[in-house]
Design an enzyme around this catalytic site. Structure first.
Site, PDB file in Angstrom:
ATOM      1  N   CYS A  59       0.769  -1.158   0.082  1.00 25.90           N
ATOM      2  CA  CYS A  59      -0.051  -0.082   0.087  1.00 25.90           C
ATOM      3  C   CYS A  59       0.783   1.335   0.131  1.00 25.90           C
ATOM      4  O   CYS A  59       0.586   2.261  -0.575  1.00 25.90           O
ATOM      5  CB  CYS A  59      -1.054   0.127   0.951  1.00 25.90           C
ATOM      6  SG  CYS A  59       0.004  -0.483   2.693  1.00 25.90           S
TER       7      CYS A  59
ATOM      8  N   HIS B 121      -2.234   6.650   4.083  1.00 28.06           N
ATOM      9  CA  HIS B 121      -1.058   6.948   4.237  1.00 28.06           C
ATOM     10  C   HIS B 121      -0.488   8.099   3.708  1.00 28.06           C
ATOM     11  O   HIS B 121      -0.589   8.204   2.652  1.00 28.06           O
ATOM     12  CB  HIS B 121      -0.281   5.711   3.641  1.00 28.06           C
ATOM     13  CG  HIS B 121      -0.642   4.132   4.231  1.00 28.06           C
ATOM     14  ND1 HIS B 121      -1.261   3.867   5.325  1.00 28.06           N
ATOM     15  CD2 HIS B 121      -0.247   2.902   3.892  1.00 28.06           C
ATOM     16  CE1 HIS B 121      -1.444   2.710   5.497  1.00 28.06           C
ATOM     17  NE2 HIS B 121      -0.816   2.073   4.721  1.00 28.06           N
TER      18      HIS B 121
HETATM   19  P1  NAP Z   1      -7.136  -8.964   7.705  1.00 32.94           P
HETATM   20  O1  NAP Z   1      -8.120  -7.996   7.837  1.00 32.94           O
HETATM   21  O2  NAP Z   1      -6.246  -9.686   8.850  1.00 32.94           O
HETATM   22  O3  NAP Z   1      -7.849 -10.292   6.865  1.00 32.94           O
HETATM   23  C1  NAP Z   1      -7.143 -11.461   6.673  1.00 32.94           C
HETATM   24  C2  NAP Z   1      -8.130 -12.295   5.635  1.00 32.94           C
HETATM   25  O4  NAP Z   1      -7.388 -13.616   5.712  1.00 32.94           O
HETATM   26  C3  NAP Z   1      -9.393 -12.611   6.526  1.00 32.94           C
HETATM   27  O5  NAP Z   1     -10.465 -12.851   5.506  1.00 32.94           O
HETATM   28  C4  NAP Z   1      -9.114 -13.961   7.202  1.00 32.94           C
HETATM   29  O6  NAP Z   1     -10.302 -14.723   7.133  1.00 32.94           O
HETATM   30  C5  NAP Z   1      -8.398 -14.470   5.920  1.00 32.94           C
HETATM   31  N1  NAP Z   1      -7.552 -15.572   6.458  1.00 32.94           N
HETATM   32  C6  NAP Z   1      -6.388 -15.679   7.610  1.00 32.94           C
HETATM   33  N2  NAP Z   1      -5.994 -17.034   7.520  1.00 32.94           N
HETATM   34  C7  NAP Z   1      -6.682 -17.735   6.665  1.00 32.94           C
HETATM   35  C8  NAP Z   1      -6.589 -19.190   6.346  1.00 32.94           C
HETATM   36  N3  NAP Z   1      -5.804 -19.927   7.101  1.00 32.94           N
HETATM   37  N4  NAP Z   1      -7.474 -19.661   5.451  1.00 32.94           N
HETATM   38  C9  NAP Z   1      -7.983 -18.822   4.563  1.00 32.94           C
HETATM   39  N5  NAP Z   1      -8.171 -17.570   5.040  1.00 32.94           N
HETATM   40  C10 NAP Z   1      -7.642 -16.943   6.220  1.00 32.94           C
HETATM   41  O7  NAP Z   1      -5.987  -8.519   6.693  1.00 32.94           O
HETATM   42  P2  NAP Z   1      -6.052  -7.220   5.636  1.00 32.94           P
HETATM   43  O8  NAP Z   1      -5.507  -5.633   6.169  1.00 32.94           O
HETATM   44  O9  NAP Z   1      -7.292  -7.245   4.949  1.00 32.94           O
HETATM   45  O10 NAP Z   1      -5.059  -7.793   4.662  1.00 32.94           O
HETATM   46  C11 NAP Z   1      -5.209  -8.718   3.664  1.00 32.94           C
HETATM   47  C12 NAP Z   1      -3.855  -8.994   2.720  1.00 32.94           C
HETATM   48  O11 NAP Z   1      -3.783  -7.612   2.068  1.00 32.94           O
HETATM   49  C13 NAP Z   1      -2.510  -9.054   3.591  1.00 32.94           C
HETATM   50  O12 NAP Z   1      -1.587  -9.879   2.804  1.00 32.94           O
HETATM   51  C14 NAP Z   1      -2.060  -7.454   3.685  1.00 32.94           C
HETATM   52  O13 NAP Z   1      -0.694  -7.568   3.709  1.00 32.94           O
HETATM   53  C15 NAP Z   1      -2.656  -6.864   2.323  1.00 32.94           C
HETATM   54  N6  NAP Z   1      -2.706  -5.442   2.302  1.00 32.94           N
HETATM   55  C16 NAP Z   1      -3.377  -5.010   3.269  1.00 32.94           C
HETATM   56  C17 NAP Z   1      -3.589  -3.584   3.208  1.00 32.94           C
HETATM   57  C18 NAP Z   1      -4.415  -2.835   3.973  1.00 32.94           C
HETATM   58  O14 NAP Z   1      -4.107  -1.688   3.897  1.00 32.94           O
HETATM   59  N7  NAP Z   1      -5.010  -3.337   4.968  1.00 32.94           N
HETATM   60  C19 NAP Z   1      -2.952  -2.840   1.982  1.00 32.94           C
HETATM   61  C20 NAP Z   1      -2.154  -3.514   0.872  1.00 32.94           C
HETATM   62  C21 NAP Z   1      -2.214  -5.049   1.044  1.00 32.94           C
HETATM   63  P3  NAP Z   1     -10.919 -14.905   8.760  1.00 32.94           P
HETATM   64  O15 NAP Z   1     -11.779 -13.755   8.979  1.00 32.94           O
HETATM   65  O16 NAP Z   1     -11.810 -16.130   8.466  1.00 32.94           O
HETATM   66  O17 NAP Z   1      -9.978 -15.283   9.740  1.00 32.94           O
END
Ligand code: NAP
Length: 347
Positions: A148, A240
C-alpha cells in the site's frame, strides 16, 4: 452486458470488505463467491465478518455463505485479500486450478514472472503472464498489486522519471487500517507513533524499482533509482501520508514538477476503465495539504494527492504524498488491474 462473476479470498478482512464495498455497483463484475478461514467457513457473511466500513453491507452479500478457501467452486476471476501467512499456498493452488488470481499479498510480488501492476505506470508488465504460463504450467495466473505505501510512492514518482529520477528518501505515516482488523491494540496506538512496521521498508525499497522498471526480453529490468525508507504507524484511520525527498538528474523547475504530477495519465484513463480516476495524481496548492482527513477520498479513493513541493537541501526536491491504503493501496488497485486485464482480453 452480463456481469463477470468474481470471488473474494479473505473476504472477511479489511481488504476483503473494501472489495465488497467497491464491487457493490460495479458495471462489469459481480461478487458470487466468498472465501475465508475455518473460523468463517459455513457462516453467513454478516455473521462471519465484523463490517467496518461506512458504506452499508450489500444485502445479497450479507446473506451469502462463506466458503473454505479452496479452488473449484469459485468463479474463474478471484480477488485475494488473504493474510500473507496463507496467501502463498492458497493463491498458488487457485492459479494451478485455472483461476485468475488478483492478489494483494506480498508472497508473489517479487517473483520474476509475476506482474507487480499499477495500470497507470506499467500496464505493459502484463506481458509477463506469457512467461508465467510457460514457466509454471498453471491453467490460471497470478497478478499482484504492490504494498500500500509503495503504490502511493510509485504513483508520485512515476511522473518524475522523465527528470532523471536517481534517489528517494521516504518516511511514511501509515494508517491503522493498514494493519488489518483488529490490527494494532488501542493501548499501543492512541497518542503514539510506532516507528516500526515489520518488513515494510524492504517492500518499499525493492517493489518500487520493479514497478518503475522496463519490460523487455520477457523480464523486468528494475529502475536504477535508490530508495531509502523509514515507516511509522500513526493514529489515523485511513490514508498513508508520505514525506518524500527526490534526487533528479535534470534539475527541473518547480513548475515543471507540478505540471508533471497534474498531467500524469496512463492506460486506465486512456481506456476509460470504470475505477480509473480522471486525474490519478493531483497537486494541491494549499500550504497545509494533503491531509488524510480532507483528501483521502479524492477520486473515490483512487487519486494520490501531493503537495508542499519545496527545495531539499540534501537531494533536489521534497514533497508530501497521500493515498487511500485500502482503496488505491489494495482493493481498488486490484479491481483496476482486473479491469485492465478484461479490456485487454486477458480474462
Ligand atoms: P485482515 O483484516 O487480517 O484479513 C485477513 C483475511 O485472511 C481474513 O479474511 C481471514 O479470514 C483470512 N485468513 C486468515 N487466515 C486464513 C486461512 N488459514 N485460510 C483462509 N483465509 C484466512 O488483513 P487485511 O488488512 O485485509 O490484509 C489482507 C492482505 O492484504 C494481507 O496480505 C495484507 O498484507 C495485504 N494488504 C493490506 C492492506 C491494508 O491497507 N489493510 C493494503 C495492501 C495490502 P477470517 O476472517 O476467516 O480469519
Amino acid at each position: 452486458m452480463s456481469h463477470i462473476e468474481v470471488g473474494i479470498l479473505g473476504a472477511t478482512g479489511m481488504v476483503g470488505q473494501q472489495f465488497i464495498a467497491l464491487l457493490a455497483n460495479h458495471p462489469w463484475f459481480k461478487v458470487t463467491w466468498l472465501g475465508a478461514s475455518q473460523r468463517s467457513e459455513g457462516k453467513a457473511y454478516q455473521d462471519a465478518a465484523a463490517w467496518r466500513l461506512p458504506a452499508p453491507l450489500p444485502e445479497d452479500v450479507a446473506r451469502m455463505q462463506v466458503n473454505a478457501a479452496k479452488p473449484g467452486a469459485a468463479p474463474r476471476l478471484v480477488f485475494s485479500g488473504l493474510d500473507s501467512s496463507v496467501a502463498g499456498e492458497i493463491e498458488g493452488a487457485f492459479a494451478q486450478a485455472g483461476h485468475f488470481v488478483i492478489s494483494n499479498s506480498k508472497n508473489y510480488r517479487m517473483e520474476a514472472d509475476v506482474p507487480l501492476l499499477i495500470p497507470e505506470i506499467n500496464a505493459d508488465h502484463l506481458a509477463l503472464l506469457e512467461t508465467q504460463a510457460a514457466a509454471r504450467g498453471w491453467k490460471g495466473s497470478i497478478v499482484t498489486n504492490p504494498n500500500c505505501s509503495t503504490i502511493v510512492l510509485s504513483m508520485a514518482l512515476a511522473p518524475l522519471r522523465t527528470f532523471g529520477l536517481k534517489s528517494v528518501m521516504i518516511t511514511t505515516l501509515q494508517a491503522i487500517s493498514g494493519a488489518g482488523y483488529p490490527g494494532v491494540a488501542s493501548w499501543d496506538i492512541l497518542g503514539n507513533v510506532i516507528p516500526f512496521i515489520d518488513g515494510e521498508e524492504h517492500k518499499i525499497e525493492t517493489e518500487t524499482k520493479k514497478i518503475l522498471g522496463c519490460y523487455g526480453d520477457k523480464r523486468i529490468d528494475p529502475h536504477p533509482v535508490t530508495v531509502s525508507a523509514s515507516t511509522t504507524r500513526v493514529a489515523v484511520q485511513d490514508g498513508h501520508t508520505e514525506s518524500i525527498s527526490v534526487g533528479l538528474a535534470n534539475r527541473p523547475t518547480p513548475e515543471a514538477v507540478i505540471d508533471a504530477f497534474n498531467s500524469f495519465k496512463g492506460k486506465p484513463q486512456e481506456l476509460g476503465l470504470p475505477s480509473a480516476p480522471a486525474q490519478p495524481v493531483v497537486y494541491l496548492t494549499e500550504k497545509n495539504r494533503p491531509q488524510p482527513a480532507l483528501d483521502v477520498d479524492r477520486g473515490n479513493g483512487m487519486t494520490v494527492t501531493v503537495g508542499r513541493l519545496r527545495p531539499c537541501p540534501l537531494l533536489d526536491y521534497k514533497f508530501i504524498a497521500l493515498g487511500h491504503n485500502t482503496i488505491r493501496g489494495a482493493a481498488g488497485a486490484a479491481i483496476l488491474n482486473a479491469e485492465l486485464m478484461h479490456r485487454e482480453g486477458r480474462l
